[in-house]
Design an enzyme around this catalytic site. Structure first.
Site, PDB file in Angstrom:
ATOM      1  N   HIS A  66       0.740  -0.844   0.178  1.00 29.92           N
ATOM      2  CA  HIS A  66       0.329  -0.191   0.027  1.00 29.92           C
ATOM      3  C   HIS A  66       1.211   1.182   0.147  1.00 29.92           C
ATOM      4  O   HIS A  66       2.034   1.642  -0.068  1.00 29.92           O
ATOM      5  CB  HIS A  66      -0.909   0.297   0.980  1.00 29.92           C
ATOM      6  N   GLU A 102       0.652   3.674   1.876  1.00 26.60           N
ATOM      7  CA  GLU A 102       1.046   4.718   2.933  1.00 26.60           C
ATOM      8  C   GLU A 102       1.732   3.889   3.515  1.00 26.60           C
ATOM      9  O   GLU A 102       3.430   4.019   4.509  1.00 26.60           O
ATOM     10  CB  GLU A 102       0.078   4.034   4.330  1.00 26.60           C
ATOM     11  N   CYS A 134      -6.284   2.014   5.975  1.00 26.79           N
ATOM     12  CA  CYS A 134      -7.562   0.770   5.703  1.00 26.79           C
ATOM     13  C   CYS A 134      -6.551   1.063   6.996  1.00 26.79           C
ATOM     14  O   CYS A 134      -5.763   0.962   8.072  1.00 26.79           O
ATOM     15  CB  CYS A 134      -6.692  -0.220   4.541  1.00 26.79           C
ATOM     16  N   CYS A 136      -3.179  -0.100   7.370  1.00 27.46           N
ATOM     17  CA  CYS A 136      -2.148   1.097   7.296  1.00 27.46           C
ATOM     18  C   CYS A 136      -2.339   2.064   8.895  1.00 27.46           C
ATOM     19  O   CYS A 136      -1.341   2.506   8.894  1.00 27.46           O
ATOM     20  CB  CYS A 136      -2.129   1.769   6.078  1.00 27.46           C
TER      21      CYS A 136
END
Length: 144
Positions: free
Chosen positions: A46, A48, A76, A79
């Site tokens: 991801h 992040e 999410c 993260c």
């Protein structure tokens, strides 16, 4: 947020879900990332997580206090957990994620009693961030 949007556009060019992230310490960008889950075939890739990894390397430490994370989509659970564990001071995000967001949409990890609670600022350049995601999913539906 402009730099995070530019990262999201890089993901879009790779046919990845267009999420971009920038981590700033003072006036210096110390980490950046865009979604690479499909490219790397890795659920952890991801935006992040990639930006946090880079920031840790740049600063030579795992505690990212004094940093602000800018991301185009509400983080999410994974993260947001990484944000809490890294002790990031502030999270600024563009559009809400009504299916997985953990800054208010599905849950609010910043208010759940963890040992760290970043400041959250939501809806920054929300229309632009949403439009990138809508474009991506529209194109994906056309391809399929």
């Amino acid at each position: 947020m402009q730099l995070a949007l530019e990262e999201a556009k890089q993901a879009l060019l790779l046919q990845e879900v267009p999420v971009g992230c920038i981590l700033v310490h003072g006036d210096t960008v110390v980490g950046r990332g865009h979604n690479l889950r499909e490219t790397r075939q890795n659920a952890l890739a991801h935006a992040e997580i990639l930006a946090i990894n880079e920031a840790c390397r740049s600063l030579g430490r795992w505690r990212l206090d004094g940093c602000t994370l800018y991301v185009t989509l509400e983080p999410c659970p994974m993260c947001m957990g990484a944000i809490l564990n890294a002790r990031i001071d502030r999270v600024v995000f563009g559009c809400f994620d009504l299916k997985a967001g953990c800054c208010d949409s599905v849950a609010d990890f910043s208010k759940m009693g963890f040992n760290h609670a970043p400041e959250i600022l939501a809806g920054i350049r929300e229309a632009e961030c949403s439009r990138l995601l809508q474009t991506f999913f529209s194109q994906l539906r056309e391809r399929n």
